[in-house]
Design a protein around this motif. Structure first.
Motif, PDB file in Angstrom:
ATOM      1  N   GLY B  97       0.800  -1.209   0.000  1.00  0.00           N
ATOM      2  CA  GLY B  97       0.000   0.000   0.000  1.00  0.00           C
ATOM      3  C   GLY B  97       0.837   1.265   0.000  1.00  0.00           C
ATOM      4  O   GLY B  97       0.354   2.339  -0.374  1.00  0.00           O
ATOM      5  N   VAL B  98       2.086   1.140   0.453  1.00  0.00           N
ATOM      6  CA  VAL B  98       2.938   2.325   0.516  1.00  0.00           C
ATOM      7  C   VAL B  98       3.622   2.561  -0.817  1.00  0.00           C
ATOM      8  O   VAL B  98       3.713   3.680  -1.306  1.00  0.00           O
ATOM      9  CB  VAL B  98       4.002   2.157   1.639  1.00  0.00           C
ATOM     10  CG1 VAL B  98       4.856   3.400   1.735  1.00  0.00           C
ATOM     11  CG2 VAL B  98       3.321   1.855   2.947  1.00  0.00           C
ATOM     12  N   VAL B  99       4.093   1.460  -1.399  1.00  0.00           N
ATOM     13  CA  VAL B  99       4.884   1.576  -2.623  1.00  0.00           C
ATOM     14  C   VAL B  99       4.004   2.028  -3.794  1.00  0.00           C
ATOM     15  O   VAL B  99       4.364   2.920  -4.542  1.00  0.00           O
ATOM     16  CB  VAL B  99       5.573   0.235  -2.936  1.00  0.00           C
ATOM     17  CG1 VAL B  99       6.297   0.316  -4.253  1.00  0.00           C
ATOM     18  CG2 VAL B  99       6.528  -0.112  -1.817  1.00  0.00           C
ATOM     19  N   VAL B 100       2.866   1.375  -3.925  1.00  0.00           N
ATOM     20  CA  VAL B 100       1.927   1.774  -4.978  1.00  0.00           C
ATOM     21  C   VAL B 100       0.682   2.312  -4.289  1.00  0.00           C
ATOM     22  O   VAL B 100       0.085   1.617  -3.474  1.00  0.00           O
ATOM     23  CB  VAL B 100       1.548   0.577  -5.869  1.00  0.00           C
ATOM     24  CG1 VAL B 100       0.581   1.027  -6.937  1.00  0.00           C
ATOM     25  CG2 VAL B 100       2.789  -0.038  -6.476  1.00  0.00           C
ATOM     26  N   MET B 101       0.348   3.554  -4.604  1.00  0.00           N
ATOM     27  CA  MET B 101      -0.729   4.162  -3.827  1.00  0.00           C
ATOM     28  C   MET B 101      -2.036   4.246  -4.590  1.00  0.00           C
ATOM     29  O   MET B 101      -2.067   4.636  -5.755  1.00  0.00           O
ATOM     30  CB  MET B 101      -0.334   5.572  -3.412  1.00  0.00           C
ATOM     31  CG  MET B 101       0.499   5.580  -2.176  1.00  0.00           C
ATOM     32  SD  MET B 101       0.792   7.259  -1.773  1.00  0.00           S
ATOM     33  CE  MET B 101      -0.843   7.909  -2.013  1.00  0.00           C
ATOM     34  N   HIS B 107     -14.188   5.904  -7.582  1.00  0.00           N
ATOM     35  CA  HIS B 107     -14.212   5.996  -6.126  1.00  0.00           C
ATOM     36  C   HIS B 107     -14.162   4.631  -5.456  1.00  0.00           C
ATOM     37  O   HIS B 107     -14.577   4.467  -4.328  1.00  0.00           O
ATOM     38  CB  HIS B 107     -15.443   6.761  -5.626  1.00  0.00           C
ATOM     39  CG  HIS B 107     -15.308   8.216  -5.858  1.00  0.00           C
ATOM     40  ND1 HIS B 107     -14.445   9.000  -5.140  1.00  0.00           N
ATOM     41  CD2 HIS B 107     -15.918   9.047  -6.741  1.00  0.00           C
ATOM     42  CE1 HIS B 107     -14.520  10.243  -5.569  1.00  0.00           C
ATOM     43  NE2 HIS B 107     -15.412  10.311  -6.559  1.00  0.00           N
ATOM     44  N   THR B 108     -13.710   3.676  -6.195  1.00  0.00           N
ATOM     45  CA  THR B 108     -13.584   2.358  -5.584  1.00  0.00           C
ATOM     46  C   THR B 108     -12.093   2.044  -5.479  1.00  0.00           C
ATOM     47  O   THR B 108     -11.394   2.049  -6.481  1.00  0.00           O
ATOM     48  CB  THR B 108     -14.263   1.288  -6.451  1.00  0.00           C
ATOM     49  OG1 THR B 108     -15.581   1.719  -6.713  1.00  0.00           O
ATOM     50  CG2 THR B 108     -14.270  -0.042  -5.734  1.00  0.00           C
ATOM     51  N   LEU B 109     -11.651   1.811  -4.258  1.00  0.00           N
ATOM     52  CA  LEU B 109     -10.226   1.595  -4.021  1.00  0.00           C
ATOM     53  C   LEU B 109      -9.882   0.135  -4.279  1.00  0.00           C
ATOM     54  O   LEU B 109     -10.407  -0.764  -3.632  1.00  0.00           O
ATOM     55  CB  LEU B 109      -9.869   1.966  -2.575  1.00  0.00           C
ATOM     56  CG  LEU B 109      -8.396   1.869  -2.213  1.00  0.00           C
ATOM     57  CD1 LEU B 109      -7.594   2.897  -2.979  1.00  0.00           C
ATOM     58  CD2 LEU B 109      -8.213   2.052  -0.730  1.00  0.00           C
ATOM     59  N   TRP B 110      -9.002  -0.082  -5.246  1.00  0.00           N
ATOM     60  CA  TRP B 110      -8.640  -1.465  -5.584  1.00  0.00           C
ATOM     61  C   TRP B 110      -7.302  -1.846  -4.998  1.00  0.00           C
ATOM     62  O   TRP B 110      -7.130  -2.936  -4.496  1.00  0.00           O
ATOM     63  CB  TRP B 110      -8.608  -1.659  -7.097  1.00  0.00           C
ATOM     64  CG  TRP B 110      -9.980  -1.836  -7.653  1.00  0.00           C
ATOM     65  CD1 TRP B 110     -10.748  -0.890  -8.225  1.00  0.00           C
ATOM     66  CD2 TRP B 110     -10.731  -3.036  -7.639  1.00  0.00           C
ATOM     67  NE1 TRP B 110     -11.963  -1.399  -8.595  1.00  0.00           N
ATOM     68  CE2 TRP B 110     -11.980  -2.733  -8.253  1.00  0.00           C
ATOM     69  CE3 TRP B 110     -10.526  -4.348  -7.192  1.00  0.00           C
ATOM     70  CZ2 TRP B 110     -12.987  -3.678  -8.415  1.00  0.00           C
ATOM     71  CZ3 TRP B 110     -11.522  -5.285  -7.364  1.00  0.00           C
ATOM     72  CH2 TRP B 110     -12.738  -4.953  -7.965  1.00  0.00           C
ATOM     73  N   TRP B 111      -6.331  -0.940  -5.101  1.00  0.00           N
ATOM     74  CA  TRP B 111      -4.986  -1.300  -4.629  1.00  0.00           C
ATOM     75  C   TRP B 111      -4.747  -0.714  -3.254  1.00  0.00           C
ATOM     76  O   TRP B 111      -4.805   0.483  -3.042  1.00  0.00           O
ATOM     77  CB  TRP B 111      -3.927  -0.780  -5.596  1.00  0.00           C
ATOM     78  CG  TRP B 111      -2.573  -1.282  -5.276  1.00  0.00           C
ATOM     79  CD1 TRP B 111      -1.742  -0.807  -4.305  1.00  0.00           C
ATOM     80  CD2 TRP B 111      -1.893  -2.374  -5.885  1.00  0.00           C
ATOM     81  NE1 TRP B 111      -0.597  -1.532  -4.274  1.00  0.00           N
ATOM     82  CE2 TRP B 111      -0.650  -2.501  -5.234  1.00  0.00           C
ATOM     83  CE3 TRP B 111      -2.212  -3.269  -6.915  1.00  0.00           C
ATOM     84  CZ2 TRP B 111       0.281  -3.479  -5.585  1.00  0.00           C
ATOM     85  CZ3 TRP B 111      -1.288  -4.228  -7.263  1.00  0.00           C
ATOM     86  CH2 TRP B 111      -0.055  -4.331  -6.607  1.00  0.00           C
ATOM     87  N   LYS B 112      -4.433  -1.569  -2.296  1.00  0.00           N
ATOM     88  CA  LYS B 112      -4.124  -1.128  -0.940  1.00  0.00           C
ATOM     89  C   LYS B 112      -3.366  -2.253  -0.263  1.00  0.00           C
ATOM     90  O   LYS B 112      -3.171  -3.325  -0.849  1.00  0.00           O
ATOM     91  CB  LYS B 112      -5.418  -0.851  -0.180  1.00  0.00           C
ATOM     92  CG  LYS B 112      -6.293  -2.094  -0.088  1.00  0.00           C
ATOM     93  CD  LYS B 112      -7.540  -1.826   0.705  1.00  0.00           C
ATOM     94  CE  LYS B 112      -8.317  -3.113   0.908  1.00  0.00           C
ATOM     95  NZ  LYS B 112      -9.510  -2.916   1.712  1.00  0.00           N
ATOM     96  N   SER B 113      -2.892  -1.987   0.934  1.00  0.00           N
ATOM     97  CA  SER B 113      -2.315  -3.091   1.692  1.00  0.00           C
ATOM     98  C   SER B 113      -3.448  -3.992   2.143  1.00  0.00           C
ATOM     99  O   SER B 113      -4.440  -3.501   2.668  1.00  0.00           O
ATOM    100  CB  SER B 113      -1.574  -2.578   2.927  1.00  0.00           C
ATOM    101  OG  SER B 113      -0.373  -1.971   2.557  1.00  0.00           O
ATOM    102  N   PRO B 114      -3.306  -5.297   1.958  1.00  0.00           N
ATOM    103  CA  PRO B 114      -4.359  -6.165   2.500  1.00  0.00           C
ATOM    104  C   PRO B 114      -4.456  -6.035   4.015  1.00  0.00           C
ATOM    105  O   PRO B 114      -5.503  -6.274   4.592  1.00  0.00           O
ATOM    106  CB  PRO B 114      -3.939  -7.568   2.071  1.00  0.00           C
ATOM    107  CG  PRO B 114      -2.538  -7.458   1.623  1.00  0.00           C
ATOM    108  CD  PRO B 114      -2.297  -6.058   1.216  1.00  0.00           C
ATOM    109  N   THR B 115      -3.339  -5.635   4.634  1.00  0.00           N
ATOM    110  CA  THR B 115      -3.350  -5.490   6.094  1.00  0.00           C
ATOM    111  C   THR B 115      -4.014  -4.184   6.526  1.00  0.00           C
ATOM    112  O   THR B 115      -4.125  -3.933   7.724  1.00  0.00           O
ATOM    113  CB  THR B 115      -1.925  -5.534   6.637  1.00  0.00           C
ATOM    114  OG1 THR B 115      -1.078  -4.817   5.755  1.00  0.00           O
ATOM    115  CG2 THR B 115      -1.428  -6.951   6.780  1.00  0.00           C
ATOM    116  N   SER B 116      -4.421  -3.338   5.581  1.00  0.00           N
ATOM    117  CA  SER B 116      -5.153  -2.146   6.002  1.00  0.00           C
ATOM    118  C   SER B 116      -6.647  -2.448   6.085  1.00  0.00           C
ATOM    119  O   SER B 116      -7.465  -1.545   6.227  1.00  0.00           O
ATOM    120  CB  SER B 116      -4.891  -0.990   5.040  1.00  0.00           C
ATOM    121  OG  SER B 116      -5.493  -1.270   3.798  1.00  0.00           O
TER     122      SER B 116
END
Lengths: 175, 243
Positions: B97-101, B107-116
């Motif tokens: 989630g940090v490297v690729v934001m 308005h739909t968030l697809w890429w994130k840390s799974p741990t978030s």
């Protein structure tokens, strides 16, 4: 106003409406698969290599220690051997020298004896020969003198001489 | 900023089966990345390690230290693969989630840390705690396991029960909170600040962005470490003979 909206979104986002069981299942299943695969393909070989290396190093250390000990022992043996050999060589040389000396003396003694013997034999021979020669000479001298005497008597004695001889002889008898 | 999760409710017509598609997607992506990294790192293993192998061995040694710190190595070695996989998985997840934001559409968030996503972290912590119970029963038998709840005195039983639940919650929510907060702040800087008065604020936003990204990476690594440390501590509570 915007801040409040934002906060609401955050809270709602965090609260998560309902429990997505499907996501949980995906999570658990994928993690278990990952665990199994990594255990087989990554951790096991990695740990094996590390273990092997550890064993290799410890065995190498043992081997090095062993070879060091061996080398030490070998060096000690070699030094001892060298010392012994040196002493032996010394003894052999000494012995040889002694033997040589002895032999020399022996040879000289033998030679001297031989020379003595030869000299004695020669002296004896000379004496023998001399004796023989003397004897031969004596025999010859006797016969020769007789011959000479007879010859002289035959030829030289004239009538005068004979008379004189006789007279001498008679005179001697008269006395 | 008003991101929503792509939900797929009542999948296949089953009433209770809901998917958070982005979380599931990121879980799988993260797993694949971890798998690729680890398998590449342990290919062509040699006695004289190359760079990649060296890094992998450092990680193994590191986790070994964590495991060895909470229980003796004889029992601990069974948990080393678990600790390693957890560490790598959480580390990579936190980084994603940090490297690729914020890759998002409509308005739909697809890429994130799974741990978030709290679901992910709570699932992980629940799994770990259940595993520790299972390992405790497996190692010392049911009797010893049940006895653990009335130690040191029977009066402690309710507290011990609460502790088990609290372990799951704290373990999961700590990770979730850290990573989620980090991503929220990143998206605040990256979107709200950067687009508030372009182009000046966009350029200005680079500075806190870089700083917070670095901090997030740090937090991500620390949280992965904390997660496995606590995992091993909970494990050792259940597994060790005397506590």
């Amino acid at each position: 106003m915007k801040g409040v909206e934002l906060l609401q979104t955050l809270i709602i986002g965090a609260a998560i409406g309902g429990t997505p069981v499907g996501s949980m299942l995906v999570q658990i299943i994928s993690f278990i698969i990952l665990l199994a695969l990594l255990g087989k393909f990554a951790w096991k070989p990695l740990m094996k290599v590390m273990q092997d290396r550890q064993e290799f190093i410890s065995s190498e250390i043992d081997a090095a220690e062993q070879s060091r000990k061996d080398a030490e022992a070998a060096a000690k043996t070699a030094a001892e051997e060298l010392k012994k050999t040196r002493a032996e060589a010394h003894a052999i040389i000494e012995e040889a020298r002694k033997a040589g000396q002895q032999q020399e003396e022996q040879i000289i003694a033998i030679a001297r004896r031989e020379a003595e013997r030869l000299k004695d034999a020669a002296v004896e021979d000379i004496a023998n020969e001399k004796e023989k020669a003397m004897q031969a000479l004596q025999a010859q001298v006797a016969s020769l003198s007789v011959q000479i005497a007879s010859k002289i008597i035959e030829k030289e004695i004239t009538s005068d001489d004979q008379d004189k001889l006789i007279s001498d002889y008679v005179k001697e008898l008269e006395r | 900023m008003n991101h929503e999760s792509p939900m797929w409710n009542d999948a296949f017509g089953i009433e209770w089966l809901d998917f958070n598609l982005s979380t599931s997607l990121m879980t799988i992506i993260s797993s694949i990345i971890v798998f690729i990294i680890c398998v590449m790192g342990s290919r062509r293993l040699q006695q004289r390690p190359g760079k990649f192998q060296n890094v992998m061995e450092m990680i193994v040694d590191f986790v070994k230290g964590v495991v060895g710190g909470s229980m003796d190595w004889k029992t601990g070695k069974h948990f080393l693969p678990l600790g390693l996989t957890l560490f790598m998985y959480i580390l990579v997840s936190n980084m994603l989630g940090v490297v690729v934001m914020g890759v998002s559409s409509d308005h739909t968030l697809w890429w994130k840390s799974p741990t978030s996503d709290a679901v992910t972290t709570l699932t992980l912590s629940l799994m770990v705690v259940l595993l520790s119970h299972f390992a405790g029963i497996r190692m010392h038998g049911m009797k010893h396991y049940l006895k653990g709840y009335v130690k040191p005195i029977p009066f402690m039983l309710p507290l011990n029960l609460i502790e088990e639940v609290a372990n799951v919650l704290t373990l999961g929510l700590r990770l979730f909170g850290n990573i989620f907060a980090g991503e929220i702040l990143l998206s605040l800087i990256g979107e709200s600040l950067a687009f508030s008065a372009p182009p000046y604020t966009t350029i200005l936003a680079v500075i806190p962005m870089v700083a917070w990204q670095a901090f997030s990476l740090f937090i991500g690594a620390i949280q992965a470490y904390i997660f496995i440390v606590l995992t091993m501590v909970y494990m050792s509570h259940k597994v060790s003979k005397d506590h």
